[in-house]
Each structure stands twice: as C-alpha cells, then as structure tokens.
Design a protein around this motif. Structure first.
Motif, PDB file in Angstrom:
ATOM      1  N   TYR A  52     -29.847 -34.341 -12.123  1.00  0.00           N
ATOM      2  CA  TYR A  52     -29.985 -35.026 -12.959  1.00  0.00           C
ATOM      3  C   TYR A  52     -30.353 -34.210 -14.406  1.00  0.00           C
ATOM      4  CZ  TYR A  52     -31.954 -37.822 -17.029  1.00  0.00           C
ATOM      5  OH  TYR A  52     -32.664 -38.178 -18.237  1.00  0.00           O
ATOM      6  N   TYR A  53     -29.713 -34.440 -15.098  1.00  0.00           N
ATOM      7  CA  TYR A  53     -29.557 -32.859 -16.556  1.00  0.00           C
ATOM      8  C   TYR A  53     -29.736 -33.736 -18.257  1.00  0.00           C
ATOM      9  CZ  TYR A  53     -28.655 -29.882 -12.973  1.00  0.00           C
ATOM     10  OH  TYR A  53     -27.273 -29.204 -11.715  1.00  0.00           O
ATOM     11  N   GLY A  54     -30.287 -35.000 -18.083  1.00  0.00           N
ATOM     12  CA  GLY A  54     -30.213 -36.021 -19.501  1.00  0.00           C
ATOM     13  C   GLY A  54     -31.298 -35.571 -19.851  1.00  0.00           C
ATOM     14  N   CYS A  55     -31.510 -36.079 -21.278  1.00  0.00           N
ATOM     15  CA  CYS A  55     -32.310 -36.236 -22.672  1.00  0.00           C
ATOM     16  C   CYS A  55     -32.854 -37.436 -22.785  1.00  0.00           C
ATOM     17  CB  CYS A  55     -32.398 -34.903 -23.493  1.00  0.00           C
ATOM     18  SG  CYS A  55     -30.798 -35.792 -24.348  1.00  0.00           S
ATOM     19  N   GLY A  56     -32.448 -38.284 -22.912  1.00  0.00           N
ATOM     20  CA  GLY A  56     -32.983 -39.901 -23.000  1.00  0.00           C
ATOM     21  C   GLY A  56     -33.216 -40.843 -22.271  1.00  0.00           C
ATOM     22  N   LEU A  57     -33.798 -41.745 -22.402  1.00  0.00           N
ATOM     23  CA  LEU A  57     -32.998 -43.481 -21.407  1.00  0.00           C
ATOM     24  C   LEU A  57     -31.748 -44.047 -22.483  1.00  0.00           C
ATOM     25  CD1 LEU A  57     -34.183 -44.598 -19.046  1.00  0.00           C
ATOM     26  CD2 LEU A  57     -35.570 -46.053 -20.951  1.00  0.00           C
ATOM     27  N   VAL A  58     -31.002 -43.940 -20.908  1.00  0.00           N
ATOM     28  CA  VAL A  58     -28.958 -44.632 -21.815  1.00  0.00           C
ATOM     29  C   VAL A  58     -29.338 -46.123 -21.189  1.00  0.00           C
ATOM     30  CG1 VAL A  58     -28.462 -42.336 -22.679  1.00  0.00           C
ATOM     31  CG2 VAL A  58     -28.109 -43.174 -20.975  1.00  0.00           C
ATOM     32  N   ILE A  59     -30.623 -46.387 -20.977  1.00  0.00           N
ATOM     33  CA  ILE A  59     -29.702 -48.237 -20.672  1.00  0.00           C
ATOM     34  C   ILE A  59     -30.658 -48.902 -21.831  1.00  0.00           C
ATOM     35  CG2 ILE A  59     -30.904 -49.337 -18.527  1.00  0.00           C
ATOM     36  CD1 ILE A  59     -29.573 -47.067 -17.423  1.00  0.00           C
ATOM     37  N   PRO A  60     -29.033 -49.440 -22.529  1.00  0.00           N
ATOM     38  CA  PRO A  60     -30.054 -50.455 -23.157  1.00  0.00           C
ATOM     39  C   PRO A  60     -30.093 -52.166 -22.561  1.00  0.00           C
ATOM     40  CG  PRO A  60     -27.235 -50.061 -23.208  1.00  0.00           C
ATOM     41  CD  PRO A  60     -27.990 -49.102 -22.349  1.00  0.00           C
ATOM     42  N   GLU A  61     -30.176 -53.042 -23.436  1.00  0.00           N
ATOM     43  CA  GLU A  61     -30.571 -54.441 -23.314  1.00  0.00           C
ATOM     44  C   GLU A  61     -29.185 -54.465 -22.354  1.00  0.00           C
ATOM     45  OE1 GLU A  61     -30.930 -53.249 -26.258  1.00  0.00           O
ATOM     46  OE2 GLU A  61     -33.161 -52.819 -26.094  1.00  0.00           O
ATOM     47  N   CYS A  62     -29.247 -55.977 -22.472  1.00  0.00           N
ATOM     48  CA  CYS A  62     -28.750 -57.198 -21.941  1.00  0.00           C
ATOM     49  C   CYS A  62     -26.853 -56.689 -21.400  1.00  0.00           C
ATOM     50  CB  CYS A  62     -28.441 -57.241 -23.291  1.00  0.00           C
ATOM     51  SG  CYS A  62     -27.626 -59.290 -23.713  1.00  0.00           S
ATOM     52  N   LEU A  63     -27.014 -56.112 -20.036  1.00  0.00           N
ATOM     53  CA  LEU A  63     -26.389 -55.652 -19.319  1.00  0.00           C
ATOM     54  C   LEU A  63     -24.962 -56.371 -18.574  1.00  0.00           C
ATOM     55  CD1 LEU A  63     -28.369 -52.789 -18.291  1.00  0.00           C
ATOM     56  CD2 LEU A  63     -26.127 -52.349 -20.127  1.00  0.00           C
ATOM     57  N   GLU A  64     -25.470 -57.601 -17.901  1.00  0.00           N
ATOM     58  CA  GLU A  64     -25.029 -58.427 -16.608  1.00  0.00           C
ATOM     59  C   GLU A  64     -23.397 -58.136 -17.815  1.00  0.00           C
ATOM     60  OE1 GLU A  64     -27.677 -59.412 -18.758  1.00  0.00           O
ATOM     61  OE2 GLU A  64     -28.967 -59.718 -17.136  1.00  0.00           O
ATOM     62  N   ASN A  65     -22.322 -57.610 -16.553  1.00  0.00           N
ATOM     63  CA  ASN A  65     -21.030 -58.042 -16.701  1.00  0.00           C
ATOM     64  C   ASN A  65     -20.830 -57.571 -17.354  1.00  0.00           C
ATOM     65  OD1 ASN A  65     -21.744 -60.626 -14.299  1.00  0.00           O
ATOM     66  ND2 ASN A  65     -21.398 -61.801 -15.905  1.00  0.00           N
ATOM     67  N   CYS A  66     -21.381 -56.561 -18.037  1.00  0.00           N
ATOM     68  CA  CYS A  66     -20.550 -55.615 -18.791  1.00  0.00           C
ATOM     69  C   CYS A  66     -20.025 -54.650 -18.605  1.00  0.00           C
ATOM     70  CB  CYS A  66     -22.164 -55.149 -19.816  1.00  0.00           C
ATOM     71  SG  CYS A  66     -21.889 -55.936 -21.238  1.00  0.00           S
TER      72      CYS A  66
END
Ligand SMILES: C[S@@+](CC[C@H](N)C(=O)[O-])C[C@H]1O[C@@H](n2cnc3c(N)ncnc32)[C@H](O)[C@@H]1O
Length: 350
Positions: A52-66
C-alpha cells in the motif's frame, strides 16, 4: 525515460513494500478510522496491504451498490475494502499502468470474493493510463464514484486526468481522492528530481491550481475533507525541498447535474447512512446532525439534491421552512476551512 516509465520503474521495481518508501506518508491517516473501516481493512490480504502506497483514506460514505473506479489502484488495497463495502450488487474497477502492481492485485480476486461470501467477483483490475481511460474501454457516465490515493501528483498531465474522470462519472457522481499538494508552484529543481517525483512530492500541484483545473473541467469547487502536513524527514531530500511545504489532502469534487438549481436550501439529514447515524461530517465546513435543519449554499444544495446523498436528506427552498437555523454554517466556518488548510500546510498567505 519519460515520467510514466520512471514511475512504473519506481512502483514496479524499486519499491517492493510500504517501508521501502523514503518518506513515511502512508503510515498515519489524518483522522482515526471508524470501526466499520478498520474491520474491513484488517481482513484485506497481507500481501496486498504490504504494498500500500497511499496518503489518505479514500472511503466516502453511502457506498451500497455503487460502481466505483480507482485511479492508480496499485496492489488493490482500497479496491478490496470498497468491494466489501459496496456489496455484491456494487462493483469496483481498479486501473494502474504498472504491470507488477496489477499482477499482485489480480492474484487475490478469488481470495477476497470467497472471504466476503460473494457468489462472483465484483472487482476487476485493468492495466492502463489514467489520462486515457477510453483506451482501457471505460465509457462515458459509467461510475457513481471515482477514488484515487496518492496518484494524480505522479501524472504529467493532471488536467487530462480530471477531464477523463469527469467524462466517466455519471451525473451526480463524486470524485473523492487523497493527494499531495504544495504551498506554491514548485521550481524545476524539485519537479525534475526523480526520487521526489517518485515519492509523490515533485509532481504535487499548487493547491490553488487544483481549484482552477476542477472549475475548467466542470466539477464543483473542491471541498476539503481532511488535510495533514507531510514533514520531509530525509536529510538529502530536505536539502532539495528547502522551505517548500507539502500536505496530504482529501477533496471531494462533484459532477453536478445541469438540471439541479443552485439555490440556497434548508436541508435536514435523516440519519440513514451506514456508520453515520448521528452525524455526517461532509467536509471541513459542513457537519449535518440527524434531524437538524440547516441552511446550505446553492452549490451544496445542488450536490445533495443531485447525488447519491439525496435519499439521506429532506431538501426544501430556504426561507420557506421553520425551524431552520437560518444561518449557513459555511459562512461561519469558511474561515475555519482556510485555517484548517493553512494550519496543515503551515502556509504563508498567497
Ligand atoms: C503511490 S502509488 C499508490 C497506489 C495505490 N493507490 C495505493 O494506495 O496503494 C501510485 C500508483 O499509481 C500508478 N500510476 C501513477 N501514474 C499513473 C498513470 N499516469 N496511469 C496509471 N497509473 C499510474 C503507479 O503505477 C502506482 O501503482
């Protein structure tokens, strides 16, 4: 070699695991992780997480079925977390130009499909360039969300990346991404330094350029979710970087449908988003408490009305609803947003 080839070499051969990076910006997120995210992070396969080489958290809210696209997905850590969170009816596509990274990601598709109890995979990895998503077969208006974690700084053509992202997003879609920004336009000595580029500093945009490019491409103004200063601890690199400052920031950009009026509104959050029953912290300006009516500016109203967040809000024209707090929290906290950003950057005013 061109920038693409140098970067492929950096992430395909030179760096083999997170600890091989010279700067340790991957290590600590700007905010503590919520439990539902920790739970899914902990079950991603170790070989994937170790690269993993990321620099932040990229999990937004409201994800079901997206349907989600990850630009520069690397070994796939964020894709696998999202694969679980969107559920079996959702889908995640990762795209990355580096063959070695794609191979690691692809190796664990079956593992995670079984782990999550899905009857078939809901994740795929494509090898390709984020500046040319059409070459990878990605069609107009096909994703609900685009994420990206510490990648756009590595691109020699940031505007092409945002243009392509805008094209493949559906109306109302969101780009939610973490990246590195600088406090000024960087001089050539930094921009042409191969290790600094590979370590995600050399190609960092001046944060004001992000606002300009986003507007040129058609996105809403970037909304800052989190920001964290990146200290340059390595003595050799510090000599080249001098007094320039860097920050890892997570922004949200929206493709607002043309049909959405941009009028000030009174909005009430209904508490229905998983993990955010009591309050939804949307960005540094807006936190919505369940059941509390607040006035929002026209662009924020259009974002809520035109996006996947619409089902979580009641939205009425401002001035016609009582009780509404009357005051747009962003008018009070715009200063705060600026302070948050400047605090993270340690910026001199520009
Ligand atoms: C810093 S790593 C981040 C990887 C991943 N997002 C993560 O969080 O672990 C950058 C990744 O972006 C990819 N990348 C950089 N520039 C790219 C481009 N123009 N097109 C496609 N992939 C790119 C690299 O191959 C590398 O895997």
């Amino acid at each position: 070699m061109g920038i693409h080839e140098d970067v492929k070499d950096y992430y395909g051969r030179r760096v083999q695991k997170t600890e091989d990076l010279v700067l340790n910006m991957c290590v600590t997120p700007a905010q503590p992780l919520p439990k539902y995210i920790r739970d899914v992070l902990n079950v991603v396969h170790e070989e994937v997480s170790s690269k993993y080489y990321g620099c932040g958290l990229v999990i937004p809210e409201c994800l079901e079925n997206c349907w989600i696209l990850d630009l520069g997905s690397g070994s796939g850590r964020d894709c696998y977390m999202l694969s679980k969170l969107v559920g079996e009816q959702g889908h995640v596509t990762g795209i990355d130009m580096t063959q070695e990274q794609i191979q690691v990601a692809q190796k664990f598709i079956e593992y995670h499909t079984q782990l999550f109890g899905f009857s078939k995979p809901n994740v795929e990895f494509l090898q390709g360039y984020i500046e040319k998503l059409s070459d990878a077969g990605l069609k107009d208006n096909s994703f609900d969300i685009i994420i990206s974690n510490c990648v756009i700084n590595l691109s020699p053509d940031k505007k092409a990346v945002l243009k392509e992202a805008y094209r493949v997003l559906k109306d109302g879609g969101e780009m939610y991404f973490s990246d590195v920004y600088a406090d000024c336009i960087l001089p050539e000595a930094i921009r042409t330094h191969k290790v600094l580029w590979g370590e995600c500093l050399g190609g960092a945009l001046w944060w004001k350029d992000l606002f300009r490019i986003a507007e040129e491409v058609g996105f809403s103004a970037p909304r800052l979710a989190t920001a964290k200063r990146i200290p340059v601890t390595n003595a050799e690199l510090k000599k080249v970087v001098g007094d320039f400052q860097f920050v890892s920031a997570t922004y949200r950009l929206f493709k607002i449908p043309a049909s959405c009026p941009k009028d000030k509104c009174c909005v009430t959050y209904n508490g229905s988003i998983r993990g955010f029953k009591e309050k939804l912290k949307f960005d540094v300006n807006y936190t919505f408490n369940e059941g509390e009516a607040v006035t929002v500016d026209g662009e924020m109203a259009a974002i809520l009305q035109g996006s996947r967040f619409a089902r979580a809000f009641s939205i009425k024209p401002a001035g016609k609803v009582a009780p509404c707090s009357g005051e747009d929290p962003s008018t009070k906290s715009k200063v705060k947003a600026d302070e948050t950003y400047r605090g993270a950057l340690g910026l001199c005013p520009h």
